[in-house]
Motif scaffolding. Structure first.
Motif, short mmCIF file in Angstrom:
data_model
loop_
_atom_site.label_atom_id
_atom_site.label_comp_id
_atom_site.label_asym_id
_atom_site.label_seq_id
_atom_site.Cartn_x
_atom_site.Cartn_y
_atom_site.Cartn_z
N UNK A 186 -10.51 10.48 -28.46
CA UNK A 186 -10.51 11.56 -27.45
C UNK A 186 -9.86 12.85 -27.94
N UNK A 187 -8.82 12.75 -28.76
CA UNK A 187 -8.13 13.96 -29.22
C UNK A 187 -9.00 14.81 -30.15
N UNK A 188 -10.03 14.22 -30.72
CA UNK A 188 -10.92 14.98 -31.60
C UNK A 188 -11.68 16.07 -30.84
N UNK A 189 -11.80 15.90 -29.53
CA UNK A 189 -12.63 16.77 -28.72
C UNK A 189 -12.27 18.24 -28.89
N UNK A 190 -11.00 18.52 -29.14
CA UNK A 190 -10.54 19.91 -29.17
C UNK A 190 -10.23 20.38 -30.59
N UNK A 191 -10.80 19.68 -31.56
CA UNK A 191 -10.66 20.08 -32.94
C UNK A 191 -11.31 21.45 -33.17
N UNK A 192 -10.78 22.20 -34.11
CA UNK A 192 -11.33 23.50 -34.50
C UNK A 192 -11.54 23.51 -36.02
N UNK A 193 -12.20 24.54 -36.54
CA UNK A 193 -12.35 24.61 -38.00
C UNK A 193 -11.01 24.66 -38.74
N UNK A 194 -9.94 25.03 -38.04
CA UNK A 194 -8.62 25.07 -38.69
C UNK A 194 -7.97 23.69 -38.78
N UNK A 195 -8.34 22.79 -37.88
CA UNK A 195 -7.67 21.48 -37.83
C UNK A 195 -8.54 20.34 -38.33
N UNK A 196 -9.83 20.59 -38.57
CA UNK A 196 -10.78 19.50 -38.79
C UNK A 196 -10.46 18.66 -40.02
N UNK A 197 -9.97 19.30 -41.11
CA UNK A 197 -9.78 18.51 -42.34
C UNK A 197 -8.70 17.47 -42.19
N UNK A 198 -7.75 17.72 -41.30
CA UNK A 198 -6.72 16.71 -41.05
C UNK A 198 -7.28 15.44 -40.45
N UNK A 199 -8.33 15.57 -39.63
CA UNK A 199 -8.96 14.39 -39.04
C UNK A 199 -9.73 13.58 -40.09
N UNK A 200 -10.15 14.26 -41.16
CA UNK A 200 -10.81 13.55 -42.25
C UNK A 200 -9.81 13.00 -43.27
N UNK A 201 -8.55 13.43 -43.15
CA UNK A 201 -7.54 12.98 -44.10
C UNK A 201 -7.63 13.67 -45.44
N UNK A 202 -8.25 14.87 -45.48
CA UNK A 202 -8.42 15.58 -46.74
C UNK A 202 -7.37 16.68 -46.87
N UNK A 203 -6.90 16.89 -48.08
CA UNK A 203 -5.94 17.96 -48.33
C UNK A 203 -6.68 19.28 -48.56
N UNK A 204 -5.93 20.38 -48.50
CA UNK A 204 -6.54 21.69 -48.76
C UNK A 204 -7.10 21.75 -50.18
N UNK A 205 -6.41 21.08 -51.12
CA UNK A 205 -6.89 21.08 -52.50
C UNK A 205 -8.22 20.34 -52.62
#
Length: 452
Positions: A186-205
């Motif tokens: 349910x918390x994914x519903x309000x994801x944005x392009x700024x937060x999405x990579x955290x839900x995938x577990x990916x780092x900025x690098x």
């Protein structure tokens, strides 16, 4: 079961199936990866606004440069090579191209491309579910009148779900639910392009090293893509979207038949004949055992004791009563399979799934409280997510389809989780697509609304 035989016959006769691709992104690259391996399947042209990126895609998937150095579609037809162009019109103008694959993912451009292909009497394989869910039924009708096929893309989940539903009905079973697996909380519903990579577990690098589109991946995360695809399945199968949108009940393979049966029989569906998602995550984030994150399914019911006994005898996974069972496909490999749709359209004159009626809609829904003057930024953005609801309810609410929620200004305040209506926004661009949508609404008025 005879597509390859039919293609081999065409190839043997010196008449390859000639194809054009619009959009050389991830999906298009997957199509190209396989196209080079299929004898008799000639990719005449690839159109992309970024010609350099299209060439990079061809190179990345292993095409030798001399194979895509044609100077025109005519040159490509003559020499069996491929023309790379920035103009989709080049593909429409090429008489030898029989089928267009629309893989841009952009609902406005995709609609125009489909119309251009249909007007040129070419079959359309509509990878672009974003456009299909917005105006697919009327595009399919225009294709039928033009004597060409308008088809969903095999390998993508909507077409595979339609195939499973068709299988169940063709074998005499009552379809109680159909859908796909998906990673969702349910918390994914309000994801944005700024937060999405955290839900995938990916780092900025890690993100920086890849060719990743934050808005596209965010539309997968916040449930928008699920709503688009399930509404398209409803339009292609005659199943319904739940009245209040997708519920995303968590369910593993062993529980599909238990969960996706009517609540009157102990399931999670309000009634029989609905689409929904088998979430691979529990609401608290725990992974569902034996989940079908990458798969699709159909749940169906035995019509008598004999069929129920056969379910048990042949090892189907059923609910505790034994009356409901599920069939599934564990994986889908999207563009790697899309040639099936092209060959089906050209050689058998048959779609691999097609929007036949306006039954479900993917409507823009606010991610946050917003004020007049703020802009909506479409699927995967900061402002809205898509909710899959019955078309009858959408029309009653005058709901704004997610495909028309790009770069439009609010003229009224809206609250978080409120469905955005046409009355809430000011639309000044893309009026041709808006007019087509309105034509579809009038032409395919759901029976429930017509009765009112």
């Amino acid at each position: 079961m005879n597509l390859y035989s039919l293609l081999s016959q065409r190839a043997g006769d010196g008449r390859p199936v000639r194809v054009g691709l619009i959009g050389a992104g991830k999906f298009g690259s997957m199509v190209l990866a396989q196209a080079q391996r299929i004898a008799g399947f000639h990719m005449v042209a690839v159109a992309d606004l970024n010609v350099g990126k299209a060439r990079e895609s061809l190179d990345r998937v292993g095409w030798p440069k001399e194979r895509y150095d044609a100077s025109s579609c005519g040159d490509a037809v003559k020499n069996g090579t491929t023309f790379v162009t920035a103009s989709a019109q080049d593909l429409f103008d090429c008489d030898e191209i029989e089928c267009i694959i629309e893989a841009t993912g952009h609902p406005i451009a995709g609609t125009r491309h489909a119309l251009g292909a249909i007007d040129s009497r070419k079959h359309v394989v509509m990878v672009n579910v974003e456009a299909d869910v917005m105006v697919g039924p009327i595009l399919a009708e225009k294709a039928r009148k033009a004597g060409v096929i308008y088809s969903m893309a095999y390998g993508d989940q909507p077409a595979l779900i339609c195939e499973l539903v068709d299988w169940a009905r063709a074998t005499g079973f009552e379809v109680t639910a159909a859908g796909k697996g998906m990673n969702f909380e349910p918390r994914y519903r309000y994801s944005t392009p700024d937060t999405v990579w955290g839900f995938f577990g990916w780092t900025e690098e890690e993100v920086a090293k890849g060719d990743f589109n934050a808005k596209m991946y965010n539309s997968f995360t916040d449930g928008t893509k699920a709503a688009i695809e399930m509404a398209a399945v409803a339009n292609g199968t005659g199943l319904d979207c739940p009245d209040n949108g997708l519920a995303f009940p968590p369910a593993g393979l062993h529980d599909l038949a238990r969960v996706f049966r009517p609540s009157a029989d102990g399931g999670r569906m309000d009634r029989t004949g609905l689409v929904d998602i088998a979430a691979s995550q529990e609401p608290d984030g725990r992974e569902v055992f034996n989940n079908i994150r990458y798969g699709v399914f159909v749940t169906f019911k035995a019509h008598n004791e004999y069929a129920r006994a056969c379910f048990k005898q042949y090892g189907l996974l059923t609910d505790p009563s034994g009356w409901y069972a599920s069939m599934w496909r564990p994986f889908h490999i999207i563009g790697l399979e899309t040639s099936v749709s092209v060959l089906s359209a050209v050689l058998r004159k048959e779609a691999t799934g097609c929007s036949k009626e306006f039954r479900g809609d993917a409507v823009a829904t606010a991610k946050k409280d917003m004020q007049p003057g703020e802009m909506l930024d479409g699927e995967g953005g900061y402002a809205v997510w898509a909710n899959a609801i019955p078309a009858s309810r959408s029309l009653n609410l005058k709901a704004l389809p997610i495909g028309l929620a790009h770069n439009v200004k609010l003229k009224r305040a809206i609250k978080k989780d409120q469905i955005v209506s046409f009355d809430d926004v000011e639309i000044v661009n893309d009026l041709d697509v808006l007019n087509l949508r309105q034509e579809m609404e009038r032409s395919f008025l759901p029976a429930k609304v017509a009765a009112e």
